[in-house]
Design a protein around this motif. Structure first.
Motif, mmCIF file in Angstrom:
data_model
loop_
_atom_site.group_PDB
_atom_site.id
_atom_site.type_symbol
_atom_site.label_atom_id
_atom_site.label_comp_id
_atom_site.label_asym_id
_atom_site.label_seq_id
_atom_site.Cartn_x
_atom_site.Cartn_y
_atom_site.Cartn_z
ATOM 1 N N THR A 101 0.806 -1.234 0.000
ATOM 2 C CA THR A 101 0.000 0.000 0.000
ATOM 3 C C THR A 101 0.830 1.270 0.000
ATOM 4 O O THR A 101 0.280 2.359 -0.174
ATOM 5 N N ARG A 102 2.163 1.154 0.231
ATOM 6 C CA ARG A 102 3.037 2.323 0.361
ATOM 7 C C ARG A 102 2.701 3.179 1.576
ATOM 8 O O ARG A 102 3.044 4.349 1.641
ATOM 9 N N VAL A 103 1.978 2.612 2.520
ATOM 10 C CA VAL A 103 1.717 3.280 3.793
ATOM 11 C C VAL A 103 2.834 2.882 4.764
ATOM 12 O O VAL A 103 3.137 1.700 4.909
ATOM 13 N N ARG A 104 3.430 3.867 5.441
ATOM 14 C CA ARG A 104 4.570 3.566 6.304
ATOM 15 C C ARG A 104 4.201 2.578 7.402
ATOM 16 O O ARG A 104 3.064 2.563 7.891
ATOM 17 N N ILE A 105 5.193 1.768 7.794
ATOM 18 C CA ILE A 105 4.965 0.737 8.816
ATOM 19 C C ILE A 105 4.445 1.359 10.106
ATOM 20 O O ILE A 105 3.534 0.829 10.755
ATOM 21 N N ALA A 106 5.013 2.505 10.486
ATOM 22 C CA ALA A 106 4.589 3.146 11.736
ATOM 23 C C ALA A 106 3.118 3.537 11.688
ATOM 24 O O ALA A 106 2.398 3.425 12.691
ATOM 25 N N ILE A 107 2.642 3.988 10.541
ATOM 26 C CA ILE A 107 1.235 4.367 10.424
ATOM 27 C C ILE A 107 0.339 3.131 10.462
ATOM 28 O O ILE A 107 -0.743 3.150 11.054
ATOM 29 N N VAL A 108 0.776 2.021 9.825
ATOM 30 C CA VAL A 108 -0.006 0.775 9.881
ATOM 31 C C VAL A 108 -0.160 0.310 11.326
ATOM 32 O O VAL A 108 -1.261 -0.038 11.777
ATOM 33 N N HIS A 109 0.962 0.326 12.084
ATOM 34 C CA HIS A 109 0.896 -0.061 13.503
ATOM 35 C C HIS A 109 -0.040 0.859 14.281
ATOM 36 O O HIS A 109 -0.831 0.410 15.121
ATOM 37 N N ALA A 110 0.041 2.178 14.015
ATOM 38 C CA ALA A 110 -0.797 3.138 14.742
ATOM 39 C C ALA A 110 -2.273 2.912 14.459
ATOM 40 O O ALA A 110 -3.110 2.944 15.375
ATOM 41 N N ILE A 111 -2.632 2.679 13.187
ATOM 42 C CA ILE A 111 -4.038 2.474 12.842
ATOM 43 C C ILE A 111 -4.563 1.181 13.472
ATOM 44 O O ILE A 111 -5.689 1.130 13.976
ATOM 45 N N GLU A 112 -3.745 0.126 13.469
ATOM 46 C CA GLU A 112 -4.178 -1.121 14.104
ATOM 47 C C GLU A 112 -4.335 -0.959 15.618
ATOM 48 O O GLU A 112 -5.013 -1.752 16.266
ATOM 49 N N ALA A 113 -3.694 0.082 16.183
ATOM 50 C CA ALA A 113 -3.866 0.399 17.605
ATOM 51 C C ALA A 113 -4.939 1.468 17.802
ATOM 52 O O ALA A 113 -5.047 2.060 18.883
ATOM 53 N N ASP A 114 -5.707 1.785 16.730
ATOM 54 C CA ASP A 114 -6.767 2.810 16.771
ATOM 55 C C ASP A 114 -6.227 4.186 17.102
ATOM 56 O O ASP A 114 -6.907 5.019 17.709
ATOM 57 N N ASP A 115 -4.988 4.455 16.681
ATOM 58 C CA ASP A 115 -4.391 5.776 16.842
ATOM 59 C C ASP A 115 -4.273 6.396 15.445
ATOM 60 O O ASP A 115 -3.423 6.006 14.646
ATOM 61 N N GLY A 118 -8.546 7.743 3.924
ATOM 62 C CA GLY A 118 -7.851 7.142 2.793
ATOM 63 C C GLY A 118 -7.006 5.949 3.209
ATOM 64 O O GLY A 118 -6.968 4.923 2.518
ATOM 65 N N HIS A 119 -6.310 6.065 4.355
ATOM 66 C CA HIS A 119 -5.494 4.946 4.840
ATOM 67 C C HIS A 119 -6.368 3.746 5.210
ATOM 68 O O HIS A 119 -6.009 2.596 4.924
ATOM 69 N N LEU A 141 -0.123 17.654 -4.248
ATOM 70 C CA LEU A 141 -1.326 16.828 -4.336
ATOM 71 C C LEU A 141 -1.243 15.647 -3.376
ATOM 72 O O LEU A 141 -0.163 15.103 -3.138
ATOM 73 N N ILE A 142 -2.406 15.240 -2.868
ATOM 74 C CA ILE A 142 -2.553 13.950 -2.174
ATOM 75 C C ILE A 142 -3.770 13.275 -2.790
ATOM 76 O O ILE A 142 -4.859 13.853 -2.829
ATOM 77 N N LEU A 143 -3.579 12.053 -3.300
ATOM 78 C CA LEU A 143 -4.642 11.290 -3.942
ATOM 79 C C LEU A 143 -5.033 10.136 -3.026
ATOM 80 O O LEU A 143 -4.207 9.281 -2.709
ATOM 81 N N GLY A 144 -6.289 10.090 -2.588
ATOM 82 C CA GLY A 144 -6.736 9.039 -1.686
ATOM 83 C C GLY A 144 -6.811 7.683 -2.375
ATOM 84 O O GLY A 144 -6.532 6.664 -1.765
ATOM 85 N N PRO A 179 -4.714 0.773 -7.664
ATOM 86 C CA PRO A 179 -6.027 1.059 -7.070
ATOM 87 C C PRO A 179 -5.944 1.046 -5.550
ATOM 88 O O PRO A 179 -5.350 0.149 -4.947
ATOM 89 N N GLY A 180 -6.525 2.049 -4.922
ATOM 90 C CA GLY A 180 -6.539 2.148 -3.479
ATOM 91 C C GLY A 180 -5.287 2.744 -2.869
ATOM 92 O O GLY A 180 -5.246 2.980 -1.667
ATOM 93 N N ALA A 181 -4.258 3.015 -3.680
ATOM 94 C CA ALA A 181 -3.006 3.549 -3.142
ATOM 95 C C ALA A 181 -3.137 5.041 -2.873
ATOM 96 O O ALA A 181 -3.770 5.770 -3.624
ATOM 97 N N VAL A 182 -2.533 5.495 -1.766
ATOM 98 C CA VAL A 182 -2.486 6.915 -1.430
ATOM 99 C C VAL A 182 -1.166 7.481 -1.953
ATOM 100 O O VAL A 182 -0.093 6.986 -1.620
ATOM 101 N N GLU A 183 -1.252 8.517 -2.807
ATOM 102 C CA GLU A 183 -0.056 9.101 -3.415
ATOM 103 C C GLU A 183 0.081 10.561 -2.994
ATOM 104 O O GLU A 183 -0.893 11.320 -2.974
ATOM 105 N N ARG A 184 1.321 10.948 -2.635
ATOM 106 C CA ARG A 184 1.646 12.342 -2.336
ATOM 107 C C ARG A 184 2.583 12.839 -3.434
ATOM 108 O O ARG A 184 3.683 12.308 -3.602
ATOM 109 N N LEU A 185 2.161 13.847 -4.200
ATOM 110 C CA LEU A 185 2.869 14.292 -5.396
ATOM 111 C C LEU A 185 3.077 15.792 -5.359
ATOM 112 O O LEU A 185 2.263 16.542 -4.800
#
Length: 279
Positions: free
Chosen positions: A46-60, A72-73, A240-243, A263-269
């Protein structure tokens, strides 16, 4: 001996089913484990950083940087672990005050009209105008020559040829229709060279997008439905940020961007006047 219900029987009934409903982070983590994926696998896909994946799984959701990015994440991670994102997004909206309202893009264009920048002479337009004038003059001269020759022939032939002369089209009716250049297939192709122009089109679905100028001012923050299009201009840079980047087609400074967004990838351009190369 007492007859009737005991005090324990009079306690209010407590339904544990609500507690059994997993949170957003728990639902994503359980789906990831069920899919046999690690956090590294999800981050790579997904190109989402590992730290953000851990945070979301912890509801942060604070590391996401805002409700738009968090939504978007959540959508991106849900698709990666093969679960339906709709219930998770509905729960996020319910917990965080609802989906954010889109910001209209009109203020950007009003600001452009209020504070226009000085531009140098448009030599390309001047050259096109000169070429059109030359072509028009040559065509008019040629038709005048043909018309003069036809008048001499009519005088020699006498009144009998006047009917055919009246039936022939006048020079104004036979002017070539291509004296003016045809308009471009895309209005974005005429983007000024002293600015950066970015056109965002939702061609394959809908996507949340965010656009800012070089000063960090928000130009647009909202949902593009399939078939919608937005155009942004700035004197030096567009961020740009594309959700859901896979649903988006970009044109930068009149040129189509050929990036293979998933599809579904979040891009910062970031794009500048010298692009189309991602800044």
């Amino acid at each position: 001996m007492s007859i009737g219900n005991s005090p324990e029987d009079e306690r209010p009934f407590h339904d544990d089913r609500e507690e059994a409903t997993p949170s957003i982070g728990d639902a994503l983590r359980q789906a990831r484990i069920a899919a046999g994926l690690t956090v590294d696998d999800v981050s790579t896909a997904t190109r989402v950083r590992i730290a953000i994946v851990h945070a979301i799984e912890a509801d942060d959701f604070a590391p996401c940087g805002g409700d738009v990015y968090a939504r978007g994440h959540i959508r991106t991670l849900a698709k990666a672990v093969r679960t339906d994102p709709a219930p998770l997004l509905a729960r996020y909206d319910a917990d965080h005050g609802g989906r954010p309202a889109p910001t209209p893009a009109a203020p950007m264009f009003e600001a452009e009209r209020i504070r226009p920048e000085r531009r140098g002479p448009n030599w390309t337009a001047a050259m096109v105008a000169a070429i059109v004038a030359v072509v028009g003059f040559v065509g008019f001269t040629a038709f005048r020559g043909e018309d003069s020759g036809g008048a001499k022939n009519q005088a020699a032939e006498g009144p009998a040829s006047s009917t055919s002369a009246a039936a022939s089209p006048t020079p104004s009716d036979t002017k070539p229709a291509d004296q003016k250049p045809e308009p471009s297939d895309s209005a974005i192709a005429a983007a000024p060279q002293d600015k950066v122009t970015v056109q965002v089109s939702a061609t394959d679905g809908r996507s949340w997008i965010s656009a800012k100028d070089h000063n960090g001012r928000m130009l647009f923050d909202g949902l593009l439905k399939k078939g919608d299009s937005k155009t942004f201009q700035d004197s030096s840079k567009i961020n740009l940020i594309l959700g859901d980047a896979g649903a988006i087609q970009l044109y930068v400074n009149g040129k189509k961007i050929q990036d293979d967004f998933q599809p579904g990838a979040v891009e910062r351009l970031t794009y500048t006047k010298g692009d189309p190369e991602v800044g």
